[in-house]
Design a protein around this motif. Sequence first.
Motif, PDB file in Angstrom:
ATOM      1  N   ASP A  58       0.834  -1.208   0.000  1.00 45.05           N
ATOM      2  CA  ASP A  58       0.000   0.000   0.000  1.00 45.05           C
ATOM      3  C   ASP A  58       0.866   1.255   0.000  1.00 45.05           C
ATOM      4  OD1 ASP A  58      -2.356  -1.444  -0.016  1.00 45.05           O
ATOM      5  OD2 ASP A  58      -2.585  -1.381   2.163  1.00 45.05           O
ATOM      6  N   GLU A  59       1.880   1.250   0.836  1.00 47.82           N
ATOM      7  CA  GLU A  59       2.785   2.403   0.915  1.00 47.82           C
ATOM      8  C   GLU A  59       3.530   2.593  -0.406  1.00 47.82           C
ATOM      9  OE1 GLU A  59       6.053   4.058   4.134  1.00 47.82           O
ATOM     10  OE2 GLU A  59       5.508   1.960   4.127  1.00 47.82           O
ATOM     11  N   ALA A  60       3.949   1.501  -1.015  1.00 45.76           N
ATOM     12  CA  ALA A  60       4.665   1.569  -2.283  1.00 45.76           C
ATOM     13  C   ALA A  60       3.774   2.089  -3.409  1.00 45.76           C
ATOM     14  CB  ALA A  60       5.220   0.196  -2.646  1.00 45.76           C
ATOM     15  N   ALA A  61       2.507   1.714  -3.385  1.00 46.27           N
ATOM     16  CA  ALA A  61       1.583   2.173  -4.430  1.00 46.27           C
ATOM     17  C   ALA A  61       1.343   3.671  -4.330  1.00 46.27           C
ATOM     18  CB  ALA A  61       0.263   1.409  -4.321  1.00 46.27           C
ATOM     19  N   ARG A  62       1.377   4.230  -3.119  1.00 39.38           N
ATOM     20  CA  ARG A  62       1.121   5.661  -2.927  1.00 39.38           C
ATOM     21  C   ARG A  62       2.362   6.518  -3.116  1.00 39.38           C
ATOM     22  NH1 ARG A  62      -0.168   5.377   2.428  1.00 39.38           N
ATOM     23  NH2 ARG A  62      -0.950   3.281   2.490  1.00 39.38           N
ATOM     24  N   SER A  63       3.545   5.954  -2.949  1.00 44.26           N
ATOM     25  CA  SER A  63       4.781   6.728  -2.997  1.00 44.26           C
ATOM     26  C   SER A  63       5.267   6.929  -4.422  1.00 44.26           C
ATOM     27  CB  SER A  63       5.888   6.009  -2.223  1.00 44.26           C
ATOM     28  OG  SER A  63       5.534   5.874  -0.876  1.00 44.26           O
ATOM     29  N   LYS A  64       5.804   8.104  -4.675  1.00 40.60           N
ATOM     30  CA  LYS A  64       6.346   8.401  -6.001  1.00 40.60           C
ATOM     31  C   LYS A  64       7.693   7.710  -6.179  1.00 40.60           C
ATOM     32  CE  LYS A  64       7.274  12.212  -9.125  1.00 40.60           C
ATOM     33  NZ  LYS A  64       7.144  13.638  -9.363  1.00 40.60           N
ATOM     34  N   TYR A  65       8.536   7.770  -5.152  1.00 42.35           N
ATOM     35  CA  TYR A  65       9.852   7.133  -5.197  1.00 42.35           C
ATOM     36  C   TYR A  65      10.008   6.186  -4.026  1.00 42.35           C
ATOM     37  CZ  TYR A  65      10.956  10.743  -8.594  1.00 42.35           C
ATOM     38  OH  TYR A  65      10.936  11.549  -9.692  1.00 42.35           O
ATOM     39  N   LEU A  66      10.542   4.999  -4.302  1.00 45.54           N
ATOM     40  CA  LEU A  66      10.748   3.995  -3.270  1.00 45.54           C
ATOM     41  C   LEU A  66      12.213   3.866  -2.871  1.00 45.54           C
ATOM     42  CD1 LEU A  66       8.509   1.197  -4.824  1.00 45.54           C
ATOM     43  CD2 LEU A  66       7.872   2.883  -3.097  1.00 45.54           C
ATOM     44  N   LEU A  67      13.102   4.298  -3.755  1.00 41.59           N
ATOM     45  CA  LEU A  67      14.536   4.109  -3.535  1.00 41.59           C
ATOM     46  C   LEU A  67      15.224   5.436  -3.241  1.00 41.59           C
ATOM     47  CD1 LEU A  67      15.141   1.675  -6.512  1.00 41.59           C
ATOM     48  CD2 LEU A  67      14.810   1.076  -4.113  1.00 41.59           C
ATOM     49  N   ASP A 122      23.264   7.869 -10.513  1.00 49.81           N
ATOM     50  CA  ASP A 122      24.001   8.939 -11.193  1.00 49.81           C
ATOM     51  C   ASP A 122      23.081   9.853 -11.998  1.00 49.81           C
ATOM     52  OD1 ASP A 122      26.419   7.993 -10.206  1.00 49.81           O
ATOM     53  OD2 ASP A 122      26.687   6.646 -11.918  1.00 49.81           O
ATOM     54  N   ASN A 123      21.983   9.290 -12.517  1.00 50.32           N
ATOM     55  CA  ASN A 123      21.061  10.109 -13.310  1.00 50.32           C
ATOM     56  C   ASN A 123      19.630   9.607 -13.125  1.00 50.32           C
ATOM     57  OD1 ASN A 123      20.674   7.895 -15.133  1.00 50.32           O
ATOM     58  ND2 ASN A 123      22.580   8.456 -16.151  1.00 50.32           N
ATOM     59  N   SER A 124      18.699  10.396 -13.608  1.00 51.56           N
ATOM     60  CA  SER A 124      17.284  10.064 -13.408  1.00 51.56           C
ATOM     61  C   SER A 124      16.852   8.841 -14.219  1.00 51.56           C
ATOM     62  CB  SER A 124      16.403  11.263 -13.745  1.00 51.56           C
ATOM     63  OG  SER A 124      16.545  11.610 -15.094  1.00 51.56           O
ATOM     64  N   LYS A 125      17.503   8.594 -15.342  1.00 53.81           N
ATOM     65  CA  LYS A 125      17.151   7.421 -16.154  1.00 53.81           C
ATOM     66  C   LYS A 125      17.425   6.134 -15.385  1.00 53.81           C
ATOM     67  CE  LYS A 125      18.086   5.150 -20.536  1.00 53.81           C
ATOM     68  NZ  LYS A 125      18.918   5.107 -21.736  1.00 53.81           N
ATOM     69  N   ASP A 126      18.601   6.059 -14.746  1.00 52.36           N
ATOM     70  CA  ASP A 126      18.940   4.877 -13.944  1.00 52.36           C
ATOM     71  C   ASP A 126      17.958   4.709 -12.786  1.00 52.36           C
ATOM     72  OD1 ASP A 126      21.102   4.375 -15.582  1.00 52.36           O
ATOM     73  OD2 ASP A 126      22.574   5.259 -14.209  1.00 52.36           O
ATOM     74  N   GLN A 127      17.612   5.818 -12.148  1.00 54.28           N
ATOM     75  CA  GLN A 127      16.687   5.760 -11.031  1.00 54.28           C
ATOM     76  C   GLN A 127      15.312   5.266 -11.484  1.00 54.28           C
ATOM     77  OE1 GLN A 127      16.009   9.435  -8.953  1.00 54.28           O
ATOM     78  NE2 GLN A 127      14.831   8.454  -7.351  1.00 54.28           N
ATOM     79  N   ASN A 128      14.829   5.780 -12.613  1.00 53.32           N
ATOM     80  CA  ASN A 128      13.512   5.363 -13.111  1.00 53.32           C
ATOM     81  C   ASN A 128      13.485   3.883 -13.465  1.00 53.32           C
ATOM     82  OD1 ASN A 128      12.482   7.933 -12.790  1.00 53.32           O
ATOM     83  ND2 ASN A 128      12.891   8.535 -14.899  1.00 53.32           N
TER      84      ASN A 128
END
Length: 76
Positions: free
Chosen positions: A16-25, A31-37
């Motif tokens: 439930d928390e993961a579904a509501r959160s924009k970022y989990l990590l 290093d960049n947003s592509k890797d994070q996504n």
Amino acid sequence: MNFKYKWKKGYRPSRDEAARSKYLLDASQFDNSKDQNQAEEQVRKRLGVPTRIPDDDRSILPHAAQEENSLDENQF
């Protein structure tokens, strides 16, 4: 592939928390947003939570139409 990530809050979130959160990590490990996504997508799949799409940040309610130049009743 088996990856080790640091969770944003220091622990694995519930579904439930993961579904509501924009970022989990934790963003500092990328290093960049592509890797994070990409990592966020993989983690969401592993947790069984729907992945985010670009429209998730947009409002689902329509915006009020801008007021047009309305004519006063006395102008007729």
